[in-house]
Write a protein that holds these residues in place. Structure first.
Motif, PDB file in Angstrom:
ATOM      1  N   GLN A  44      38.462 -13.262  -4.161  1.00  0.00           N
ATOM      2  CA  GLN A  44      39.861 -12.949  -3.839  1.00  0.00           C
ATOM      3  C   GLN A  44      40.060 -12.623  -2.358  1.00  0.00           C
ATOM      4  N   ASP A  98      41.209 -19.080   1.822  1.00  0.00           N
ATOM      5  CA  ASP A  98      41.922 -20.180   1.166  1.00  0.00           C
ATOM      6  C   ASP A  98      41.326 -20.472  -0.199  1.00  0.00           C
ATOM      7  N   PRO A  99      42.080 -21.214  -1.049  1.00  0.00           N
ATOM      8  CA  PRO A  99      41.640 -21.482  -2.418  1.00  0.00           C
ATOM      9  C   PRO A  99      40.299 -22.216  -2.481  1.00  0.00           C
ATOM     10  N   THR A 100      40.050 -23.100  -1.512  1.00  0.00           N
ATOM     11  CA  THR A 100      38.795 -23.861  -1.540  1.00  0.00           C
ATOM     12  C   THR A 100      37.599 -22.935  -1.397  1.00  0.00           C
ATOM     13  N   LYS A 146      37.141 -20.760  -4.510  1.00  0.00           N
ATOM     14  CA  LYS A 146      36.464 -21.466  -5.610  1.00  0.00           C
ATOM     15  C   LYS A 146      34.965 -21.465  -5.384  1.00  0.00           C
TER      16      LYS A 146
END
Ligand SMILES: [Zn+2]
Length: 362
Positions: free
Chosen positions: A70, A74-76, A79
């Motif tokens: 969290q 960024d989302p990448t 992940k």
């Protein structure tokens, strides 16, 4: 096996200890009182610390990648981090990496110790006669006077350095580190059979430092949370009642001498090339008499050219200057010890530069 560290020799002359207590038993230059004269300097140094090689100040806590995901930018990357099962976390405050002031202080102190006639403290190694840790406040070496000793707070205070202060969300990087161990003082070089910490006469080789470069021998396998190369931390250091020579020595230990630019080694993985930081003093807030005596005095902030002149002047006071002919002729006269005498040992400064020297390109 090549060693990833080397030693800076001890100065020939034993530590030079002074009494910081006044006749009435109170300390002369404590943090609580500022000396209102031009002999002593008090103020704040504002520092930018740029990450030259990945930096991790291990928190001692291993967490699951999903717990750190969290905090990524960024989302990448979120992940990706979530797929890492275990990661050694770094010290943080409000989800932002920090370098604790105490860590930074320790690193600067070790350089200050090495380039002055200071005691050897916090070591298990055999210390030569007269070089032992200062235990008596009436006899403190240069490093103990400035950075503190038992029952003495010292004259400088380092605050925590915050990561990437210009960004709302600074993020972090993940990296790999090798399992590390520290050799014990009695360790022996397996190839040569020589003692690592002591020379043939069983005399300690000096103070241990890690250079910026290294040869990788063991494949790194441990995942760590680290600060990204090129990003910066910011912090400030309060100083009180330093002589010009003490302030200059502090600035040299912070790597500010143009003739001896140093990078500092901070945090984990020093033995594998991590934790190199370049420091820039970006501003000095100098407290002075005028500021105390008048409410409407102009700001005494030093920046730009004024700052550079001030820094160079202090550094010059810290280093012994080549003797002039007149000075040589006065050799027979009794030497009056001045509070502002140069503290820096040029031989040891050269040795430190050989290990920690930083070029403009690094
Ligand atoms: Zn000491």
């Amino acid at each position: 096996m090549p060693r990833n560290y080397d030693f800076v020799s001890l100065p020939q002359q034993k530590p030079e200890r002074v009494n910081i207590q006044a006749k009435d038993g109170k300390d002369k230059f404590g943090h609580d009182k500022y000396q209102l004269n031009t002999q002593r300097f008090s103020g704040k140094l504002f520092l930018d610390l740029t990450v030259v090689s990945p930096l991790a100040v291990n928190s001692g806590i291993t967490v699951m990648g999903s717990d750190l995901a969290q905090q990524t930018l960024d989302p990448t990357s979120a992940k990706y981090v979530a797929t890492i099962s275990l990661i050694q976390s770094s010290v943080q405050q409000n989800q932002r990496l920090i370098i604790p002031g105490s860590s930074l202080k320790g690193v600067v102190r070790s350089i200050y110790e090495a380039i002055t006639r200071s005691c050897l403290c916090k070591t298990n190694a055999k210390v030569p006669d007269g070089y032992g840790e200062c235990k008596d406040i009436s006899q403190l070496c240069p490093a103990c006077v400035t950075f503190g000793a038992m029952s003495w707070l010292g004259l400088v205070h380092f605050h925590d350095a915050k990561y990437d202060p210009d960004n709302d969300k600074p993020g972090f990087q993940t990296g790999l580190i090798t399992p590390l161990f520290s050799p014990k003082p009695e360790a022996v070089d397996l190839e040569t059979g020589e003692k690592i910490y002591y020379d043939k006469n069983n005399k300690i080789r000096g103070r241990k430092f890690y250079p910026h470069s290294y040869q990788e021998e063991v494949k790194p396998t441990i995942r760590i949370q680290q600060a990204e190369t090129g990003k910066k931390f910011t912090t400030y250091v309060n100083y009180a009642n330093l002589t010009k020579s003490q302030l200059g020595t502090l600035l040299i230990a912070l790597g500010q001498d143009p003739e001896n630019q140093l990078g500092l080694k901070i945090g984990s993985g020093k033995a594998v090339g991590m934790g190199t930081m370049r420091i820039d003093v970006v501003k000095i807030e100098q407290l002075n008499i005028n500021r105390y005596l008048s409410y409407n005095s102009n700001s005494s902030d030093l920046e730009g050219n004024k700052l550079q002149t001030f820094i160079l002047d202090a550094i010059k006071s810290a280093k012994p200057q080549p003797q002039t002919t007149t000075a040589k002729n006065q050799l027979n006269k009794p030497v009056v010890k001045s509070a502002n005498q140069p503290l820096v040992q040029l031989k040891q400064l050269q040795e430190i530069k050989a290990l920690l020297g930083l070029t403009k390109n690094s």
